[in-house]
Design an enzyme around this catalytic site. Structure first.
Site: not given
Ligand code: GAL
Length: 663
Positions: A145, A300
């Site tokens: 990110e 994700e």
């Molecule tokens: C994202 C991040 C992950 C984790 C996730 C939790 O922004 O890339 O590492 O923190 O959020 O929702």
């Protein structure tokens, strides 16, 4: 990619080795075929400067490979180790207000700092040299990110890099003065050295300075990515990505990123407290597809609640499946979660996971296993296109510019208008592509510009050509106002669109909070969606070729045009001078435009029955709590094998994926 990639972030360094064996066994049970590894393990693999410990990573890579699970190998640069921050406090990020960020978390360092960048280069070199040819490595996951908690840094190193960036862009400081309009308040610079980073200052900071600062900060992250990518390319042929945050990161212009990555991947988390949040998910997926120019992957999302929203609402039964299949319907060829196994310690222990704290006797786990099966049955979708006849224009630069200080109204928000139009189209079962205003629009029957405040002369010309050659363009108010430096286009407002829209704008008349502006009865009878009224905005439209389709009946522009239409060449350009919403006229107006443009769409379905066509499939996603029936369709459900001859029932909260669908 032949199969849909399925898995999640895997952080085995948080667990003793015996757990890894259980992990791998359960991954196989769930159909996991890819995990993202090592994203935050810099402090583990390089315990002290130049000392490396590969024991754990070697073992887990081997174990995954033996079990047929691929690795999306992370470079750990989003989590600089404690020793690096301690030895080099100068790399710590200085925020907008001049505060230096402490350690104890991830990110928080200056993206332009040479010490940080050299340390990144060194660990990436080690990692790529060691694992570049490892058979488990299917792709690389660079950083995590970009821009999450270090969008921009206001330290002196960063400011100096900014000056260098400006010198390269403008060559001569007078060109910068010209572009930025620095004669205003005598802000003229005599040398690039006089330019400062735009941190906390008295109100009225030059908007052109702020815009270039955003471009520079975005480029600083791209430079770090490119540096890492070049190192990896010397050791490995596997493709690389970094996870984007579309559309919830305003700060990165992902159109500028898209060519740098081999695979576009995105992180998306529901805004759980929002009503009808499935619409925002669809928008994220559609916009990610635009950035990718085709299929992409979810890097994700969550099986249930996250841990960082004010109220972390868990997903309802069936919601994770609906979310997942909506992403696939809208172009995702990979579906990954944060994270594989819920953490016991640290900041994210209340975040859901594929394997929750409660283990395998849980609804989440059963849903994860079932989803793995669903994805296998849908593998023929991989690589296919999503059908869309309509595009919505999106431009990060216009978003940045619109929301700088001292605009005509605080109610002018980029996403507010984009979401209003997107939502209304979504509820009318119209799948849209997003598109940059300068991209090729020829394949769309209709194009909507909900918020194109910053529109270059080139883009405006481009839109004109689109309409002239038969396109239908709908433009919302406060569009075509400024150029790329936030300077008003010469002449009257919206001058760059004057020929296209057949009008110009004499004066803006933003209205009080809560004011409703009625439109005339003609509009109401045409658009039949109840009272037709606008919010936020009114303006004095001066027709120059266009015809008024609806007029304001009250407010500062009573009796003047509120909606107009202009025929240009073989096409038509529409203009809306106020904020209509789905229930207050927008649905009807859009329907009229879509009909005129010949956009086919299902009719008679409830709003929250999502219908998307991708490749060989038609996805029917029922977000309501009642069974819905879709008449006129036939085909077999690729998920269950059940064949439908005359219409398709979709149970409450369920998903049907019709293969070889016909009507
Ligand atoms: C994202 C991040 C992950 C984790 C996730 C939790 O922004 O890339 O590492 O923190 O959020 O929702």
């Amino acid at each position: 990619m032949q199969t849909i990639r399925y898995g999640g972030d895997y952080n085995p360094e948080q667990w003793p080795e015996e757990i890894w064996h259980e992990d791998v066994r359960l991954m196989r049970e769930a159909g996991v075929n890819l995990v993202s590894l090592g994203i935050f393990n810099w402090g583990i693999i390089e315990p002290a400067p130049g000392e490396y410990d590969w024991t754990g990573l070697d073992r887990i890579m081997g174990l995954l490979h033996e079990n047929g699970i691929g690795v999306d190998l992370g470079t750990p640069t989003a989590a600089p180790p404690s020793w690096l921050r301690r030895a080099h406090p100068e790399i710590r990020l200085v925020d907008f207000e001049g505060r230096v960020l402490a350690s104890g978390s991830r990110h928080g360092v200056c993206p332009s700092h040479p010490v940080y960048n050299e340390a990144c280069a060194s660990i990436v070199e080690q990692l790529a040299a060691r694992y570049g040819k490892h058979p488990a490595v299917q792709m690389w996951h660079l950083h995590n990110e970009y821009g999450w908690a270090n969008v921009d840094c206001y330290c002196e190193v960063s400011a100096a890099a900014f000056r260098g960036w400006l010198a390269e862009k403008y060559g001569d400081v007078d060109r910068l003065n010209d572009a930025w309009g620095t004669a205003f308040w005598g802000l003229v610079y005599r040398d690039f050295d006089q330019v400062e980073a735009p941190s906390l200052a008295p109100p009225g900071v030059n908007p052109a300075l702020r815009l270039d600062w955003k471009r520079f900060s975005n480029d600083a992250h791209i430079a770090n990515y490119k540096m890492q990518r070049a190192i990896i390319a010397r050791h490995s042929e596997a493709p690389a990505t970094t996870n984007f945050m579309v559309p919830n990161c305003k700060d990165m212009d992902y159109f500028r990123w898209s060519d740098t990555v081999d695979i576009v991947s995105n992180n998306h988390y529901l805004v759980a407290e929002r009503d009808e949040h499935e619409i925002e998910l669809s928008m994220s997926a559609d916009l990610t597809r635009a950035v990718a120019g085709g299929p992409w992957m979810v890097m994700e999302h969550s099986t249930s609640a996250v841990n960082w929203q004010p109220r972390n609402i868990a997903k309802t039964p069936g919601e994770m499946r609906r979310n997942s299949l909506a992403h696939v319907a809208r172009g995702a060829d990979g579906l990954m979660f944060f994270q594989w196994r819920a953490s016991r310690a640290g900041a994210e222990k209340f975040h859901s996971a594929m394997l929750p704290h409660g283990g395998t006797d849980t609804d989440v786990w059963r849903d994860v296993v079932a989803l793995g099966g669903d994805l296998e049955r849908l593998s023929s979708v991989v690589g296919s296109d999503v059908a869309a006849d309509v595009a919505i224009l999106w431009d990060w630069e216009s978003w940045w510019a619109l929301e700088l200080e001292w605009r005509p109204s605080v109610d002018l928000e980029f996403r507010e208008r984009v979401e209003a139009y997107y939502t209304s189209l979504w509820k009318q079962h119209v799948t849209v592509d997003f598109a940059h205003p300068e991209s090729d629009l020829g394949r769309y029957k209709a194009v909507v510009a909900p918020s194109s405040y910053l529109l270059t002369a080139t883009a405006a010309k481009h839109l004109h050509g689109y309409v002239e050659s038969g396109g239908h363009l709908l433009v919302s108010y406060f569009s075509g106002i400024v150029d790329e430096h936030d300077a008003v286009h010469p002449g009257e407002h919206a001058s760059v669109l004057r020929e296209t829209l057949g009008l110009w704008v004499e004066e803006f008349h933003p209205v009080h909070e809560g004011t409703r502006l009625a439109l005339d009865a003609a509009a109401e009878s045409r658009w039949r969606s109840g009272p037709v009224s606008g919010r936020i905005w009114s303006e004095h439209v001066r027709l120059d070729g266009a015809e008024a389709v609806a007029a304001f009946t009250d407010g500062p522009d009573a009796g003047r045009p509120a909606v107009t239409r202009h025929r240009v060449g073989a096409g038509t350009a529409w203009y809306v001078a106020t904020a209509l919403d789905d229930a207050t006229g927008l649905r009807g107006l859009l329907a009229e435009v879509l009909d005129a443009a010949g956009v086919e769409r299902p009719t008679g379905l409830p709003d929250r029955l999502e219908v998307v066509r991708r490749g060989p499939f038609r996805f029917l996603i029922n977000h309501t709590d009642q069974e819905q029936f879709v008449p006129d369709l036939r085909g077999a459900d690729a998920l269950t094998g059940v064949a439908y001859d005359r219409g398709v029932p979709v149970p409450a909260g369920a998903v049907v994926v019709l293969a070889h669908a016909g009507s």
